[in-house]
Design a protein around this motif. Sequence first.
Motif, PDB file in Angstrom:
ATOM      1  N   ILE A 178      37.595  44.979  33.407  1.00 23.01           N
ATOM      2  CA  ILE A 178      38.344  44.235  32.388  1.00 23.01           C
ATOM      3  C   ILE A 178      39.242  45.183  31.596  1.00 23.01           C
ATOM      4  N   HIS A 201      41.354  35.751  34.189  1.00 17.61           N
ATOM      5  CA  HIS A 201      40.877  36.820  35.064  1.00 17.61           C
ATOM      6  C   HIS A 201      40.394  36.290  36.409  1.00 17.61           C
ATOM      7  N   ALA A 248      40.059  37.227  30.196  1.00 16.70           N
ATOM      8  CA  ALA A 248      39.917  38.559  29.611  1.00 16.70           C
ATOM      9  C   ALA A 248      40.582  38.547  28.242  1.00 16.70           C
TER      10      ALA A 248
END
Length: 164
Positions: free
Chosen positions: A96, A109, A42
């Motif tokens: 996100i 992530h 991310a």
Amino acid sequence: GILTRLQTSAPTIRTLSSSNSFSQNIPSCLWKLGRLNHVAIAVPDLEKAQSLYKDVLGAQVSETVALPEHGVYTVFVELGNTKLELLHPLGEKSPIASFLQKNKAGGMHHICIEVDDIKAAMTELKKKKIRILSEEPKIGAHGKPVIFLHPKDCHGVLVELEQA
């Protein structure tokens, strides 16, 4: 003589018999885990991240693709043996966006691993009490069915499984 002394003082080397084979400890599955497809990162600034991998590190970087059904923009960075997936929020309800609220600089992530039969994997994982974050597979960034496994059931890692 000397040969007898060498033979008796040599260490004993034991080998595994076929009855103690490591593979026998692995339960047989109706599906197989495949290769690492990608590691997803991310990023708070997608253009800056693209530039790092393309301009600084010299990697081949894809165009940005919007995936509204997942609430993300994605960019893939090609590596020799796998890919990195750069993720940036698309919309306020993006998973996100909430990840980046907790991790301002971004970070890893999830990981994505290929499977040869995603439906069989789902059935078996449910029997083993591994939580799946959706009732049915969704179509992922590569146009293939994907599911996500709950990080609390995977030692803190969000795991994506993708149909190979």
